[in-house]
Motif scaffolding. Structure first.
Motif, PDB file in Angstrom:
ATOM      1  N   TYR A 160     -31.441 -96.256  -7.330  1.00  0.00           N
ATOM      2  CA  TYR A 160     -32.457 -97.310  -7.272  1.00  0.00           C
ATOM      3  C   TYR A 160     -32.926 -97.703  -8.667  1.00  0.00           C
ATOM      4  O   TYR A 160     -32.689 -96.995  -9.656  1.00  0.00           O
ATOM      5  N   LEU A 161     -33.564 -98.860  -8.727  1.00  0.00           N
ATOM      6  CA  LEU A 161     -34.171 -99.375  -9.946  1.00  0.00           C
ATOM      7  C   LEU A 161     -35.665 -99.540  -9.685  1.00  0.00           C
ATOM      8  O   LEU A 161     -36.074 -99.916  -8.581  1.00  0.00           O
ATOM      9  N   LYS A 162     -36.457 -99.276 -10.703  1.00  0.00           N
ATOM     10  CA  LYS A 162     -37.902 -99.388 -10.550  1.00  0.00           C
ATOM     11  C   LYS A 162     -38.497-100.135 -11.727  1.00  0.00           C
ATOM     12  O   LYS A 162     -38.170 -99.849 -12.882  1.00  0.00           O
ATOM     13  N   SER A 163     -39.366-101.079 -11.441  1.00  0.00           N
ATOM     14  CA  SER A 163     -40.032-101.847 -12.482  1.00  0.00           C
ATOM     15  C   SER A 163     -41.084-100.989 -13.178  1.00  0.00           C
ATOM     16  O   SER A 163     -41.917-100.352 -12.530  1.00  0.00           O
ATOM     17  N   GLU A 164     -41.018-100.959 -14.494  1.00  0.00           N
ATOM     18  CA  GLU A 164     -42.023-100.313 -15.324  1.00  0.00           C
ATOM     19  C   GLU A 164     -42.620-101.400 -16.228  1.00  0.00           C
ATOM     20  O   GLU A 164     -42.177-102.539 -16.203  1.00  0.00           O
ATOM     21  N   THR A 165     -43.593-101.055 -17.040  1.00  0.00           N
ATOM     22  CA  THR A 165     -44.164-102.032 -17.962  1.00  0.00           C
ATOM     23  C   THR A 165     -43.125-102.434 -18.999  1.00  0.00           C
ATOM     24  O   THR A 165     -42.724-101.624 -19.834  1.00  0.00           O
ATOM     25  N   ASN A 166     -42.653-103.676 -18.916  1.00  0.00           N
ATOM     26  CA  ASN A 166     -41.659-104.223 -19.854  1.00  0.00           C
ATOM     27  C   ASN A 166     -40.309-103.515 -19.798  1.00  0.00           C
ATOM     28  O   ASN A 166     -39.465-103.719 -20.674  1.00  0.00           O
ATOM     29  N   HIS A 167     -40.096-102.655 -18.831  1.00  0.00           N
ATOM     30  CA  HIS A 167     -38.846-101.923 -18.711  1.00  0.00           C
ATOM     31  C   HIS A 167     -38.402-101.891 -17.247  1.00  0.00           C
ATOM     32  O   HIS A 167     -39.186-102.150 -16.332  1.00  0.00           O
ATOM     33  N   ARG A 181     -34.750-102.051 -21.383  1.00  0.00           N
ATOM     34  CA  ARG A 181     -35.947-102.776 -21.814  1.00  0.00           C
ATOM     35  C   ARG A 181     -35.846-104.252 -21.430  1.00  0.00           C
ATOM     36  O   ARG A 181     -35.724-105.140 -22.268  1.00  0.00           O
ATOM     37  N   SER A 182     -35.851-104.483 -20.126  1.00  0.00           N
ATOM     38  CA  SER A 182     -35.923-105.841 -19.591  1.00  0.00           C
ATOM     39  C   SER A 182     -36.626-105.764 -18.251  1.00  0.00           C
ATOM     40  O   SER A 182     -36.731-104.688 -17.651  1.00  0.00           O
ATOM     41  N   SER A 183     -37.114-106.898 -17.774  1.00  0.00           N
ATOM     42  CA  SER A 183     -37.831-106.907 -16.498  1.00  0.00           C
ATOM     43  C   SER A 183     -36.873-106.605 -15.352  1.00  0.00           C
ATOM     44  O   SER A 183     -35.652-106.718 -15.488  1.00  0.00           O
ATOM     45  N   LEU A 184     -37.443-106.241 -14.208  1.00  0.00           N
ATOM     46  CA  LEU A 184     -36.627-105.942 -13.041  1.00  0.00           C
ATOM     47  C   LEU A 184     -35.817-107.173 -12.630  1.00  0.00           C
ATOM     48  O   LEU A 184     -34.632-107.067 -12.294  1.00  0.00           O
ATOM     49  N   GLN A 185     -36.429-108.344 -12.669  1.00  0.00           N
ATOM     50  CA  GLN A 185     -35.727-109.558 -12.256  1.00  0.00           C
ATOM     51  C   GLN A 185     -34.594-109.913 -13.212  1.00  0.00           C
ATOM     52  O   GLN A 185     -33.527-110.361 -12.778  1.00  0.00           O
ATOM     53  N   LYS A 186     -34.793-109.719 -14.509  1.00  0.00           N
ATOM     54  CA  LYS A 186     -33.710-109.983 -15.464  1.00  0.00           C
ATOM     55  C   LYS A 186     -32.584-108.958 -15.303  1.00  0.00           C
ATOM     56  O   LYS A 186     -31.408-109.276 -15.466  1.00  0.00           O
ATOM     57  N   ARG A 205     -42.175-104.795  -4.229  1.00  0.00           N
ATOM     58  CA  ARG A 205     -42.386-105.540  -5.475  1.00  0.00           C
ATOM     59  C   ARG A 205     -41.797-104.829  -6.691  1.00  0.00           C
ATOM     60  O   ARG A 205     -41.367-105.485  -7.639  1.00  0.00           O
ATOM     61  N   ALA A 206     -41.754-103.509  -6.668  1.00  0.00           N
ATOM     62  CA  ALA A 206     -41.380-102.759  -7.863  1.00  0.00           C
ATOM     63  C   ALA A 206     -40.034-102.052  -7.775  1.00  0.00           C
ATOM     64  O   ALA A 206     -39.568-101.524  -8.785  1.00  0.00           O
ATOM     65  N   GLU A 207     -39.394-102.023  -6.594  1.00  0.00           N
ATOM     66  CA  GLU A 207     -38.202-101.201  -6.442  1.00  0.00           C
ATOM     67  C   GLU A 207     -37.036-101.949  -5.800  1.00  0.00           C
ATOM     68  O   GLU A 207     -37.224-102.766  -4.900  1.00  0.00           O
TER      69      GLU A 207
END
Length: 247
Positions: A160-167, A181-186, A205-207
């Motif tokens: 899985y992938l998880k959105s972090e602050t700016n990562h 070091r990119s947003s989840l959407q990018k 929203r974050a995963e």
């Protein structure tokens, strides 16, 4: 400890220089330096403070980039990418002699720049040379820098992938976590290989979950062998469509 991959940019067109810098910053690469002419390029190369170089073949209309490439691969033993608008038959042998790890053809987009860097690291680690400019396919793995070495991570092993602050954190099936070091959407748009994009489904929203590791869905929980994830109402319909669940 994971660290940013540093990139040296040698490009004499300011517009392309700025675009490259912008995209590299988007993906969290460290810009080690830049040069727009032969003298500055030689100085930057000799400083030897980069992991990989992006190198324009035709600096000010000449093929001086080829000689710089030979310097990078021959003396420094580092990967580099030739940037070009086109390569005609007359200089193919010359470019091959410089031993580039990849080509990046103008005009390019963020995805093709990212892919060229990952392809270059793959070729360099495997001792391979990029033979001719061509449209690069999305690699089925990605490289991260750990200390003074590059580690290859297979996308099939990503759970899985998880959105972090700016990562974006990328977690594998053995519990290892790597940061992009990119947003989840990018990351979804540019980093995940095209062939696998439908296998990674956003569940909240974050995963984002790799569906090959999904064992069952109970109410609003997606359950894998290691852990469970909350499925937000706004995403559950799309998840069921991806899994061909009709009820």
């Amino acid at each position: 400890m994971q660290s940013d991959i540093s990139v040296l940019i040698i490009e004499d067109e300011e517009t392309w220089m700025q675009k490259i810098k912008h995209v590299l910053n988007q993906f969290g690469y460290k810009i080690a330096g830049s040069a727009g002419n032969l003298d500055d390029a030689l100085t930057a190369i000799r400083a030897n403070n980069f992991d990989i170089a992006l190198l324009d073949i035709n600096l000010h209309g000449k093929n001086s980039g080829i000689e710089l490439g030979k310097l990078i691969s021959g003396m420094l033993k580092k990967p580099f990418i030739f940037i070009t608008s086109s390569v005609h038959d007359g200089i193919l042998n010359e470019t091959a002699a410089a031993m580039p790890s990849a080509f990046l053809t103008k005009p390019f987009n963020p995805a093709s720049l990212y892919i060229s860097i990952q392809s270059a690291l793959h070729h360099f680690s495997a001792g391979q040379v990029a033979e001719t400019p061509k449209t690069a396919a999305s690699p089925d793995s990605f490289f991260v820098k750990l200390g003074n070495k590059y580690v290859r991570v297979e996308w099939q092993n990503v759970v899985y992938l998880k959105s972090e602050t700016n990562h974006t954190s990328i977690v594998t099936n053995n519990g290892d976590t790597y940061m992009v070091r990119s947003s989840l959407q990018k990351t979804l748009q540019y980093v995940i290989p095209d062939a696998l994009k439908t296998s990674f489904v956003q569940i909240n929203r974050a995963e984002v979950l790799h569906t090959r590791y999904l064992e069952k869905i109970v109410d609003n929980e997606a359950i894998t062998a290691r852990q469970s994830f909350n499925i937000s109402d706004v995403y559950i319909k799309n998840l069921k469509q991806q899994l061909n669940i009709i009820s």
